[in-house]
Design a protein around this motif. Structure first.
Motif, short mmCIF file in Angstrom:
data_model
loop_
_atom_site.label_atom_id
_atom_site.label_comp_id
_atom_site.label_asym_id
_atom_site.label_seq_id
_atom_site.Cartn_x
_atom_site.Cartn_y
_atom_site.Cartn_z
N GLN A 40 8.17 10.18 -4.65
CA GLN A 40 8.66 10.75 -3.39
C GLN A 40 7.90 10.23 -2.17
OE1 GLN A 40 9.17 15.25 -1.47
NE2 GLN A 40 8.83 15.01 -3.67
N THR A 41 6.62 9.84 -2.36
CA THR A 41 5.78 9.39 -1.25
C THR A 41 4.96 8.18 -1.72
OG1 THR A 41 3.86 10.74 -1.84
CG2 THR A 41 5.58 11.81 -0.52
N ASP A 42 3.88 7.92 -1.01
CA ASP A 42 2.99 6.82 -1.41
C ASP A 42 1.98 7.23 -2.47
OD1 ASP A 42 1.37 8.48 0.05
OD2 ASP A 42 0.65 6.94 1.44
N LEU A 43 2.19 8.40 -3.08
CA LEU A 43 1.26 8.90 -4.09
C LEU A 43 1.14 7.97 -5.29
CD1 LEU A 43 -0.57 11.38 -4.47
CD2 LEU A 43 1.26 12.40 -5.83
N TYR A 44 2.24 7.26 -5.61
CA TYR A 44 2.22 6.31 -6.73
C TYR A 44 1.09 5.28 -6.52
CZ TYR A 44 4.04 2.60 -3.82
OH TYR A 44 4.15 1.64 -2.84
N ALA A 45 0.92 4.83 -5.27
CA ALA A 45 -0.10 3.82 -4.97
C ALA A 45 -1.50 4.42 -5.03
CB ALA A 45 0.16 3.22 -3.59
N PHE A 46 -1.64 5.66 -4.59
CA PHE A 46 -2.93 6.36 -4.67
C PHE A 46 -3.39 6.46 -6.11
CE2 PHE A 46 -5.24 10.32 -5.39
CZ PHE A 46 -6.27 10.24 -4.45
N ASN A 47 -2.48 6.91 -6.99
CA ASN A 47 -2.83 7.05 -8.41
C ASN A 47 -3.03 5.70 -9.08
OD1 ASN A 47 -2.78 9.87 -8.36
ND2 ASN A 47 -0.59 9.95 -8.79
N ALA A 48 -2.26 4.70 -8.65
CA ALA A 48 -2.42 3.35 -9.20
C ALA A 48 -3.81 2.82 -8.87
CB ALA A 48 -1.35 2.42 -8.66
N ALA A 49 -4.26 3.04 -7.64
CA ALA A 49 -5.57 2.53 -7.21
C ALA A 49 -6.70 3.16 -8.02
CB ALA A 49 -5.76 2.80 -5.72
N ILE A 50 -6.55 4.44 -8.34
CA ILE A 50 -7.58 5.10 -9.16
C ILE A 50 -7.67 4.42 -10.53
CG2 ILE A 50 -8.13 7.24 -10.40
CD1 ILE A 50 -7.10 8.76 -7.95
N GLY A 51 -6.52 3.94 -11.00
CA GLY A 51 -6.49 3.23 -12.27
C GLY A 51 -6.81 1.76 -12.15
N GLY A 52 -7.21 1.32 -10.96
CA GLY A 52 -7.61 -0.07 -10.77
C GLY A 52 -6.46 -1.02 -10.53
N VAL A 53 -5.29 -0.50 -10.14
CA VAL A 53 -4.11 -1.34 -9.91
C VAL A 53 -3.83 -1.44 -8.42
CG1 VAL A 53 -1.64 -1.62 -10.31
CG2 VAL A 53 -3.11 -0.76 -12.15
N ASP A 54 -3.76 -2.65 -7.93
CA ASP A 54 -3.40 -2.92 -6.54
C ASP A 54 -1.90 -3.20 -6.51
OD1 ASP A 54 -2.90 -4.01 -4.01
OD2 ASP A 54 -4.83 -5.05 -3.94
N ILE A 55 -1.15 -2.47 -5.67
CA ILE A 55 0.31 -2.63 -5.69
C ILE A 55 0.75 -4.01 -5.20
CG2 ILE A 55 0.74 -0.17 -5.49
CD1 ILE A 55 1.58 -0.73 -2.56
N SER A 56 -0.14 -4.75 -4.55
CA SER A 56 0.22 -6.11 -4.15
C SER A 56 0.39 -7.01 -5.37
CB SER A 56 -0.84 -6.68 -3.21
OG SER A 56 -2.07 -6.87 -3.88
N GLU A 57 -0.12 -6.55 -6.54
CA GLU A 57 -0.01 -7.33 -7.77
C GLU A 57 1.33 -7.12 -8.47
OE1 GLU A 57 -3.17 -5.90 -10.16
OE2 GLU A 57 -4.77 -6.60 -8.84
N ILE A 58 2.09 -6.13 -8.04
CA ILE A 58 3.34 -5.80 -8.72
C ILE A 58 4.39 -6.87 -8.43
CG2 ILE A 58 5.24 -4.13 -8.78
CD1 ILE A 58 3.08 -1.95 -8.36
N GLU A 59 5.05 -7.34 -9.48
CA GLU A 59 6.00 -8.45 -9.35
C GLU A 59 7.41 -8.03 -9.01
OE1 GLU A 59 5.95 -11.42 -12.40
OE2 GLU A 59 3.82 -11.11 -12.82
N ALA A 60 7.78 -6.79 -9.35
CA ALA A 60 9.14 -6.33 -9.07
C ALA A 60 9.18 -4.81 -9.18
CB ALA A 60 10.13 -6.94 -10.06
#
Length: 267
Positions: A40-60
């Motif tokens: 619903q919001t940018d929370l997906y990116a917040f939780n991804a970052a805690i797991g060490g995932v940068d959303i700039s790495e997402i391919e699709a």
């Protein structure tokens, strides 16, 4: 291959957060990353970052259907990832309304560069073993979840039958895993649609089942239908409803769990 829930209605890990919505990260064995829905919001990116995932790495990004709790993070994603295509079906951006004439479609003001959108019209393999399946056939009308949901065209309202709904099949090590957003057209209809195209045994079914407002009788019927399919593991979450999950767990004979933010599934 790993699946990680980034957005869901429940959370048990102290650093992460939850919201009404769904987003799931698919990470291949060679570390390629794909996002299924954006919550619903940018929370997906917040939780991804805690797991060490940068959303700039997402391919699709793959959009299951055009509801706000699955597309609300798109604007944030597009602002922070300048290359990943958005895979969606035609009509995902249409006006949608739910109970009490509440707008529940793509959030107003979400500007999507049409050059970023790839319209899915047939089964599409976006990476080795990762397939977008753009059709959920309605084998059993009783299994659908269309009540109190409409679309508007030309000033008229029509029942929303979720023609834009799509799902993912991951083929890995001789088995398939099915990823659903909300299964408005029915989770068993989704499973049957997958089996029409893929002959491998089913490792995992994960996602929302949209049974939150269903009666105990309907949940028992769903368990009966699921029991007709050989599935190694079921992970229900989001719009399934926790009480409905508890009922489903009573009657479903296989391995089943309730998904939550931060949960990993290895397939």
């Amino acid at each position: 291959m790993k699946l990680k829930i980034l957005t869901e209605n429940t959370v048990f890990q102290s650093q992460m957060k939850a919201e009404l919505g769904f987003s799931l990260l698919i990470e291949s064995d060679d570390k390629r990353k794909f996002l299924f829905d954006t919550g619903q919001t940018d929370l997906y990116a917040f939780n991804a970052a805690i797991g060490g995932v940068d959303i700039s790495e997402i391919e699709a990004v793959i959009i299951s259907h055009g509801h706000y709790d699955h597309t609300g993070g798109l604007a944030h994603f597009l602002a922070h990832n300048d290359h990943a295509p958005i895979y969606a079906k035609l009509g995902f951006e249409k006006e949608r309304f739910g109970r009490g004439d509440r707008s529940i479609g793509l959030p107003i003001g979400t500007n999507i560069d049409p050059r970023r959108v790839h319209t899915v019209q047939e089964i599409t393999e976006i990476a080795e073993g990762i397939f977008i399946v753009p059709e959920v056939k309605i084998y059993d009308r009783q299994e659908t979840h269309f009540s109190n949901m409409v679309i508007r065209r030309g000033g008229e309202s029509f029942e929303d039958q979720f023609d834009d709904e799509q799902f993912i099949c991951v083929r890995h090590e001789g088995k398939i895993s099915i990823i659903s957003g909300c299964a408005h057209r029915g989770i068993v209809n989704t499973i049957r649609s997958a089996k029409e195209h893929f002959s491998e045994p089913i490792r995992l079914v994960i996602g929302g089942f949209h049974t939150l407002h269903e009666s105990p009788e309907k949940i028992a019927q769903l368990a009966t239908l699921l029991n007709q399919h050989e599935i190694e593991e079921v992970v229900a979450c989001h719009c399934t409803g926790i009480e409905q999950y508890a009922l489903l767990k009573q009657d479903y004979k296989g391995k089943i769990a309730y998904g939550h933010v931060g949960m990993n599934c290895f397939i």
